[in-house]
Write an enzyme that holds these catalytic residues in place. Structure first.
Site, PDB file in Angstrom:
ATOM      1  N   HIS A  68       1.007  -1.294   0.043  1.00  0.00           N
ATOM      2  CA  HIS A  68      -0.068   0.090   0.027  1.00  0.00           C
ATOM      3  C   HIS A  68       1.139   1.104  -0.031  1.00  0.00           C
ATOM      4  O   HIS A  68       1.642   1.339   0.904  1.00  0.00           O
ATOM      5  CB  HIS A  68      -0.952  -0.065   1.348  1.00  0.00           C
ATOM      6  CG  HIS A  68      -2.021   0.837   1.120  1.00  0.00           C
ATOM      7  ND1 HIS A  68      -1.988   2.493   1.334  1.00  0.00           N
ATOM      8  CD2 HIS A  68      -3.340   0.743   0.873  1.00  0.00           C
ATOM      9  CE1 HIS A  68      -3.019   3.002   1.081  1.00  0.00           C
ATOM     10  NE2 HIS A  68      -4.034   2.052   0.965  1.00  0.00           N
ATOM     11  N   THR A 140      -6.168  20.919 -52.455  1.00  0.00           N
ATOM     12  CA  THR A 140      -7.152  20.167 -51.973  1.00  0.00           C
ATOM     13  C   THR A 140      -7.591  18.781 -52.652  1.00  0.00           C
ATOM     14  O   THR A 140      -7.267  18.747 -53.862  1.00  0.00           O
ATOM     15  CB  THR A 140      -8.696  21.044 -51.992  1.00  0.00           C
ATOM     16  OG1 THR A 140      -8.836  21.208 -53.513  1.00  0.00           O
ATOM     17  CG2 THR A 140      -8.493  22.336 -51.594  1.00  0.00           C
ATOM     18  N   HIS A 141      -7.740  17.888 -51.818  1.00  0.00           N
ATOM     19  CA  HIS A 141      -7.652  16.571 -52.362  1.00  0.00           C
ATOM     20  C   HIS A 141      -6.278  16.220 -52.729  1.00  0.00           C
ATOM     21  O   HIS A 141      -6.264  15.113 -53.582  1.00  0.00           O
ATOM     22  CB  HIS A 141      -8.634  16.242 -53.419  1.00  0.00           C
ATOM     23  CG  HIS A 141     -10.289  16.680 -53.030  1.00  0.00           C
ATOM     24  ND1 HIS A 141     -11.091  15.732 -52.360  1.00  0.00           N
ATOM     25  CD2 HIS A 141     -10.792  17.830 -53.027  1.00  0.00           C
ATOM     26  CE1 HIS A 141     -12.073  16.416 -52.075  1.00  0.00           C
ATOM     27  NE2 HIS A 141     -12.006  17.602 -52.545  1.00  0.00           N
ATOM     28  N   SER A 263      20.705   3.702 -43.679  1.00  0.00           N
ATOM     29  CA  SER A 263      21.969   2.877 -43.479  1.00  0.00           C
ATOM     30  C   SER A 263      22.307   2.420 -45.040  1.00  0.00           C
ATOM     31  O   SER A 263      23.634   1.949 -45.315  1.00  0.00           O
ATOM     32  CB  SER A 263      21.742   1.832 -42.715  1.00  0.00           C
ATOM     33  OG  SER A 263      20.787   0.960 -43.137  1.00  0.00           O
ATOM     34  N   LYS A 268      19.681   9.837 -48.760  1.00  0.00           N
ATOM     35  CA  LYS A 268      18.406  10.145 -48.124  1.00  0.00           C
ATOM     36  C   LYS A 268      18.468  11.255 -46.998  1.00  0.00           C
ATOM     37  O   LYS A 268      19.283  11.116 -46.279  1.00  0.00           O
ATOM     38  CB  LYS A 268      17.801   8.766 -47.430  1.00  0.00           C
ATOM     39  CG  LYS A 268      17.423   7.517 -48.355  1.00  0.00           C
ATOM     40  CD  LYS A 268      16.383   8.099 -49.555  1.00  0.00           C
ATOM     41  CE  LYS A 268      15.073   8.376 -48.734  1.00  0.00           C
ATOM     42  NZ  LYS A 268      14.525   6.904 -48.231  1.00  0.00           N
ATOM     43  N   GLU A 275       7.803  12.478 -38.624  1.00  0.00           N
ATOM     44  CA  GLU A 275       7.312  11.085 -38.525  1.00  0.00           C
ATOM     45  C   GLU A 275       7.150  10.841 -36.949  1.00  0.00           C
ATOM     46  O   GLU A 275       6.225  10.201 -36.453  1.00  0.00           O
ATOM     47  CB  GLU A 275       8.179  10.244 -39.281  1.00  0.00           C
ATOM     48  CG  GLU A 275       8.141  10.415 -41.097  1.00  0.00           C
ATOM     49  CD  GLU A 275       9.052   9.534 -41.536  1.00  0.00           C
ATOM     50  OE1 GLU A 275       8.862   9.392 -42.705  1.00  0.00           O
ATOM     51  OE2 GLU A 275       9.958   9.271 -40.843  1.00  0.00           O
TER      52      GLU A 275
END
Length: 434
Positions: A68, A140-141, A263, A268, A275
């Site tokens: 407790h 848009t879209h 890697s 990149k 993200e």
């Protein structure tokens, strides 16, 4: 989530050390309130104030036996206080201390979040001012719509962040309550005046009514405010990710010297910060769902909410604090490519001005249906034949019969399209216009 993603301040707020500090703060304030009311000897309250302390390791050692946490805490504190410890926790139940102390932690954590929001808003405002008149295509879209500016996109972010601030402030007020009303909220052992006095000392409002616990709709409101704020950052980070696609290439999150993106592929430069923010928003949102589940407890209280809160409260605050700090750095350092924005705006060969041409034709007497047909057929030709839209319109006999060349030229004026940008900025940032 306490670890390398935690700011020192937010991490401290959710440490065991800080939790027990707030428990002792509540116990001390309650003892002093009872001493002022003549329930507890004044010297006992003084002893609790002056001698009351604890060692986290000792509490954990006692808890191994008692199973407790509050009893382990009061036992550990009593070892320092001495004989006056019989007045420690007098007339209280565990939730009186835990819930009231947790309100102090949540309030402090809200202040850290509000400070983070303020820093992010300042970063967004600076970049919005920088790109107030930087033209780009609105989508848009996911498809080219009409021209706008990058500054307007950022102004939109700023306006939503301001609403997040308002939501967190409201939630901070909602959770800034305490209770010392006992096992079922009846004040069977101490009067309401003690609760009021204690809460006043702690800077909290006493709950108007409670069961054994402060009701968890308050916590659900707080977690909902945190989740909505996280979703704002998610939306903005997702936009940067979208604009960083190779095929678009209008914005990039900062990529530090020496940083590696893959890697396997040395070329990149991935939007990993954005993200991460999108991913953490899912966590905060899921925690809000758990907070809603915590609202329904059996009768005057069960313990099903307790284990959940030990996870979702620190984790949500720590995650959002990290998201705010990281996204502030991303916004401040993001690389913007105005030339690429202009190139993409012109990529659709002028069809993005079709709405203005439609209105100009209608203004000069053509029916909307007829004008739409004329404009659309030329837009489709522009797409299909990869030809300049304005040139096609100028060669269309139906359109040239209604719309003079000078008016057609004006329909393609980017300055006309963006003439109200300053007005929008004035509304968002409450600027004074002359």
């Amino acid at each position: 989530m306490i670890g390398r993603y935690t700011s020192p301040e937010m991490g401290r707020l959710w440490s065991d050390q800080r939790k027990y500090e707030t428990w002792l703060q509540v116990e001390t304030a309650a003892a002093e309130a009872m001493a002022r009311a003549g329930i507890v000897p004044m010297e006992a309250a003084r002893d609790i104030r002056e001698r009351g302390r604890f060692d986290v390791a000792r509490i954990e050692e006692i808890e191994q036996v008692t199973q407790h946490d509050v009893i382990a805490f009061t036992t550990a504190v009593a070892e320092y206080v001495g004989p006056s410890a019989r007045w420690l926790h007098f007339g209280l139940t565990s939730s009186d201390v835990i819930d009231t102390a947790q309100a102090l932690q949540m309030r402090e954590a809200c202040d850290v979040i509000l400070t983070g929001l303020d820093g992010l808003m300042r970063a967004v405002r600076a970049r919005a001012d920088e790109h107030r008149q930087t033209p780009m295509i609105g989508r848009t879209h996911g498809v080219h719509a009409e021209p706008m500016t990058f500054g307007l996109k950022l102004a939109l972010w700023h306006a939503e962040l301001a609403r997040d601030v308002a939501r967190v402030r409201r939630a901070r007020e909602t959770i800034s309550v305490g209770k010392l009303s006992g096992a079922v909220g009846t004040f069977a052992h101490i009067p309401p005046a003690i609760e009021a006095d204690t809460c006043r000392t702690l800077g909290l409002e006493p709950a108007s009514v409670a069961s054994q616990v402060i009701q968890r709709d308050r916590h659900a409101e707080l977690l909902a405010a945190l989740a909505i704020t996280a979703s704002t950052l998610e939306k903005d980070a997702l936009e940067i990710r979208g604009l960083q696609k190779t095929e678009i290439g209008e914005v990039e999150e900062p990529f530090a010297k020496g940083q590696k993106g893959s890697s396997a592929m040395p070329h990149k430069r991935n939007p990993i910060g954005c993200e991460q923010i999108v991913g953490l928003a899912r966590l905060v949102r899921a925690n809000a769902g758990a907070a809603f589940e915590n609202n329904a407890l059996w009768h005057e209280r069960d313990i099903s909410h307790s284990s959940v809160e030990r996870v979702i409260l620190p984790d949500s605050f720590i995650a959002l604090d990290h998201m705010l700090r990281r996204f502030t750095r991303i916004v401040a350092g993001m690389v913007v490519y105005p030339d690429r924005m202009r190139e993409n705006l012109e990529r659709s060969r002028g069809v993005v001005f079709s709405g203005t041409v439609l209105l100009e034709l209608a203004r000069r007497g053509a029916s909307r249906e007829q004008a739409y047909e004329w404009v659309q057929r030329n837009a489709m030709r522009s797409f299909g034949e990869q030809r300049d839209f304005k040139a096609l319109l100028m060669q269309d006999a139906d359109i040239s019969r209604v719309l003079p060349r000078v008016d057609l030229e004006r329909a393609f004026d980017l300055g006309e399209q963006l003439r109200h940008v300053d007005d929008i900025f004035a509304r968002v940032f409450e600027e004074v216009t002359v």
